[in-house]
Scaffold this motif. Structure first.
Motif, PDB file in Angstrom:
ATOM      1  N   PRO A   7       3.381 -12.614 -12.296  1.00 47.70           N
ATOM      2  CA  PRO A   7       2.430 -11.539 -11.955  1.00 47.70           C
ATOM      3  C   PRO A   7       3.235 -10.389 -11.120  1.00 47.70           C
ATOM      4  CG  PRO A   7       1.056 -13.397 -11.626  1.00 47.70           C
ATOM      5  CD  PRO A   7       2.486 -13.961 -11.857  1.00 47.70           C
ATOM      6  N   GLY A   8       4.235 -10.854 -10.312  1.00 42.78           N
ATOM      7  CA  GLY A   8       4.939 -10.184  -9.700  1.00 42.78           C
ATOM      8  C   GLY A   8       5.929  -9.518 -10.591  1.00 42.78           C
ATOM      9  N   GLN A   9       6.717  -9.696 -11.469  1.00 46.82           N
ATOM     10  CA  GLN A   9       7.367  -9.180 -12.383  1.00 46.82           C
ATOM     11  C   GLN A   9       6.576  -8.004 -13.268  1.00 46.82           C
ATOM     12  OE1 GLN A   9       8.756 -12.774 -14.359  1.00 46.82           O
ATOM     13  NE2 GLN A   9      10.748 -12.769 -13.753  1.00 46.82           N
ATOM     14  N   ILE A  10       5.308  -8.534 -13.636  1.00 48.26           N
ATOM     15  CA  ILE A  10       4.736  -7.309 -14.487  1.00 48.26           C
ATOM     16  C   ILE A  10       4.142  -6.262 -13.476  1.00 48.26           C
ATOM     17  CG2 ILE A  10       2.561  -7.084 -15.838  1.00 48.26           C
ATOM     18  CD1 ILE A  10       2.516 -10.224 -16.556  1.00 48.26           C
ATOM     19  N   LEU A  11       3.980  -6.380 -12.076  1.00 50.54           N
ATOM     20  CA  LEU A  11       3.603  -5.444 -11.450  1.00 50.54           C
ATOM     21  C   LEU A  11       4.828  -4.704 -11.336  1.00 50.54           C
ATOM     22  CD1 LEU A  11       2.044  -4.325  -8.815  1.00 50.54           C
ATOM     23  CD2 LEU A  11       2.859  -5.739  -7.365  1.00 50.54           C
ATOM     24  N   ALA A  12       6.042  -5.352 -11.117  1.00 52.00           N
ATOM     25  CA  ALA A  12       7.118  -4.220 -10.897  1.00 52.00           C
ATOM     26  C   ALA A  12       7.152  -3.479 -12.248  1.00 52.00           C
ATOM     27  CB  ALA A  12       8.253  -5.128 -10.692  1.00 52.00           C
ATOM     28  N   ALA A  13       6.919  -4.044 -13.367  1.00 53.52           N
ATOM     29  CA  ALA A  13       7.185  -3.029 -14.527  1.00 53.52           C
ATOM     30  C   ALA A  13       6.005  -2.236 -14.512  1.00 53.52           C
ATOM     31  CB  ALA A  13       6.994  -4.194 -15.841  1.00 53.52           C
ATOM     32  N   MET A  14       4.956  -2.382 -14.184  1.00 53.18           N
ATOM     33  CA  MET A  14       3.834  -1.466 -14.072  1.00 53.18           C
ATOM     34  C   MET A  14       4.383  -0.303 -13.281  1.00 53.18           C
ATOM     35  SD  MET A  14       0.954  -0.293 -12.457  1.00 53.18           S
ATOM     36  CE  MET A  14       0.396  -1.369 -11.247  1.00 53.18           C
ATOM     37  N   ARG A  15       4.631  -0.426 -12.111  1.00 55.85           N
ATOM     38  CA  ARG A  15       5.164   0.592 -11.281  1.00 55.85           C
ATOM     39  C   ARG A  15       6.292   1.448 -11.865  1.00 55.85           C
ATOM     40  NH1 ARG A  15       4.261  -2.823  -5.557  1.00 55.85           N
ATOM     41  NH2 ARG A  15       2.159  -2.322  -5.162  1.00 55.85           N
ATOM     42  N   GLN A  16       7.234   0.594 -12.438  1.00 57.71           N
ATOM     43  CA  GLN A  16       8.480   1.507 -12.875  1.00 57.71           C
ATOM     44  C   GLN A  16       7.914   2.403 -14.051  1.00 57.71           C
ATOM     45  OE1 GLN A  16      11.257  -1.013 -14.829  1.00 57.71           O
ATOM     46  NE2 GLN A  16      12.890   0.630 -14.546  1.00 57.71           N
ATOM     47  N   ALA A  40      -2.069   1.296  -6.450  1.00 56.41           N
ATOM     48  CA  ALA A  40      -1.317   0.138  -7.012  1.00 56.41           C
ATOM     49  C   ALA A  40       0.099   0.608  -7.780  1.00 56.41           C
ATOM     50  CB  ALA A  40      -2.286  -0.720  -7.947  1.00 56.41           C
ATOM     51  N   GLY A  41      -0.067   2.052  -8.131  1.00 52.96           N
ATOM     52  CA  GLY A  41       1.222   2.273  -8.969  1.00 52.96           C
ATOM     53  C   GLY A  41       1.016   2.956 -10.249  1.00 52.96           C
ATOM     54  N   ALA A  42      -0.238   3.270 -10.720  1.00 54.03           N
ATOM     55  CA  ALA A  42      -0.419   3.826 -12.145  1.00 54.03           C
ATOM     56  C   ALA A  42      -1.011   5.073 -12.111  1.00 54.03           C
ATOM     57  CB  ALA A  42      -1.516   2.907 -12.455  1.00 54.03           C
ATOM     58  N   SER A  43      -1.172   5.901 -13.077  1.00 55.46           N
ATOM     59  CA  SER A  43      -1.571   7.180 -13.097  1.00 55.46           C
ATOM     60  C   SER A  43      -2.875   7.402 -13.818  1.00 55.46           C
ATOM     61  CB  SER A  43      -0.542   8.280 -13.933  1.00 55.46           C
ATOM     62  OG  SER A  43      -0.924   9.413 -13.895  1.00 55.46           O
ATOM     63  N   PRO A  44      -4.081   7.530 -13.034  1.00 56.51           N
ATOM     64  CA  PRO A  44      -5.448   7.563 -13.746  1.00 56.51           C
ATOM     65  C   PRO A  44      -5.548   8.960 -14.428  1.00 56.51           C
ATOM     66  CG  PRO A  44      -5.466   7.902 -11.326  1.00 56.51           C
ATOM     67  CD  PRO A  44      -4.052   7.607 -11.487  1.00 56.51           C
ATOM     68  N   ALA A  45      -6.433   8.819 -15.258  1.00 54.69           N
ATOM     69  CA  ALA A  45      -7.305  10.277 -15.866  1.00 54.69           C
ATOM     70  C   ALA A  45      -8.445   9.809 -16.306  1.00 54.69           C
ATOM     71  CB  ALA A  45      -6.395  10.638 -17.234  1.00 54.69           C
ATOM     72  N   MET A  46      -9.355  10.785 -15.875  1.00 53.18           N
ATOM     73  CA  MET A  46     -10.903  10.388 -16.236  1.00 53.18           C
ATOM     74  C   MET A  46     -11.281  11.435 -17.239  1.00 53.18           C
ATOM     75  SD  MET A  46     -10.178   8.575 -13.728  1.00 53.18           S
ATOM     76  CE  MET A  46     -10.712   7.063 -13.006  1.00 53.18           C
ATOM     77  N   VAL A  47     -10.839  11.163 -18.436  1.00 57.94           N
ATOM     78  CA  VAL A  47     -11.236  11.948 -19.640  1.00 57.94           C
ATOM     79  C   VAL A  47     -12.340  11.465 -20.422  1.00 57.94           C
ATOM     80  CG1 VAL A  47     -10.260  13.235 -21.603  1.00 57.94           C
ATOM     81  CG2 VAL A  47      -8.842  13.027 -19.424  1.00 57.94           C
ATOM     82  N   HIS A  48     -13.382  11.881 -20.675  1.00 60.55           N
ATOM     83  CA  HIS A  48     -14.512  11.409 -21.214  1.00 60.55           C
ATOM     84  C   HIS A  48     -15.252  11.948 -22.425  1.00 60.55           C
ATOM     85  CE1 HIS A  48     -16.785  13.594 -18.359  1.00 60.55           C
ATOM     86  NE2 HIS A  48     -17.813  13.579 -19.222  1.00 60.55           N
TER      87      HIS A  48
END
Length: 266
Positions: A7-16, A40-48
């Motif tokens: 999980p930590g490796q995937i978290l690091a990849a997500m933030r990168q 958490a380190g992601a970029s959200p867009a609320m496009v509907h």
């Protein structure tokens, strides 16, 4: 159970990657879901809206769809986005909120399921009902425990060739072959509006980082949520103080800390 990455490796990849994730979610959840993803380190867009949802799904790294405050306009946007995500080979996550409550919601979810989600995330009652089992759900609240939904989740994952995540006091994730439980979290979490919906958005971010590993990515997202929730509860005096502590906890959680504190069991 062997995972390709921790999980930590995937978290690091997500933030990168800081993935852009399109979230077609409900009015109640938009703000908290966006804040959870940013923390958490992601970029959200609320496009509907249907006029742009499909075009946006093609450029986003992942799509999440939550039917909490469903309407004809929202549903049109959801279908356009899910079709476009499939055509562009982008992962998408379905949150079938209270799909069993009305005939309209049930029909909407059947349409969305036909568009082949990568991950389905719901509470035990939602997953049981989606698999055709008898459930005890009432509105958006689950009347069933996670362990009661495990067989339904496995059957659903096999039927739709996807990952299914059942969330509650403990979480259960399966792809129809592999299955794990994630322990942790806090009993304060269900007392904060839309945290479950926000978890769906976070799953989208993790799967965006590892689209070829949706099972591992989903487990990682749920583990991050559980660890941050458990840590926030230590200093919280109630749901009001829990919310900012939880956001801070997501932001401060290091990959190595996630690996050390995540409780993932077969």
């Amino acid at each position: 159970m062997q995972m390709i990455e921790t999980p930590g490796q995937i978290l690091a990849a997500m933030r990168q990657k800081n993935p852009l994730v399109q979230n077609i979610t409900n009015f109640v959840a938009m703000n908290i879901a966006a804040n959870v993803m940013l923390a958490a380190g992601a970029s959200p867009a609320m496009v509907h809206t249907k006029e742009e949802a499909g075009d946006f799904a093609r450029i986003a790294a992942a799509l999440t769809i939550n039917i909490g405050t469903l309407s004809p306009d929202f549903l049109s946007g959801m279908k356009e986005a899910a079709k476009a995500a499939g055509e562009a080979r982008k992962p998408w996550i379905l949150d079938p909120v209270a799909h069993f409550a009305t005939a309209y919601r049930s029909a909407a979810v059947e349409e969305l399921l036909s568009l082949k989600p990568t991950v389905i995330r719901g509470n035990a009652s939602e997953i049981m009902a989606l698999a055709g089992s008898q459930s005890s759900g009432q509105g958006v609240d689950s009347g069933d425990r996670t362990e009661k939904a495990e067989g339904a989740a496995v059957a659903l994952a096999r039927r739709h060739v996807c990952v299914v995540a059942v969330t509650g006091e403990q979480d259960f994730v399966t792809d129809g072959d592999r299955s794990v439980h994630i322990l942790g979290g806090s009993d304060l979490m269900p007392r904060v509006t839309a945290l479950g919906c926000s978890l769906t958005a976070l799953v989208g971010a993790f799967v965006a980082a590892r689209p070829d590993q949706p099972f591992d990515a989903t487990v990682a997202a749920l583990a991050m949520f559980a660890v941050a929730g458990e840590e926030a509860a230590l200093a919280a005096s109630g749901p009001g103080s829990f919310s900012p502590l939880f956001l801070d906890g997501l932001a401060a959680l290091l990959p190595e800390t996630l690996d050390a504190k995540a409780r993932i069991v077969a």
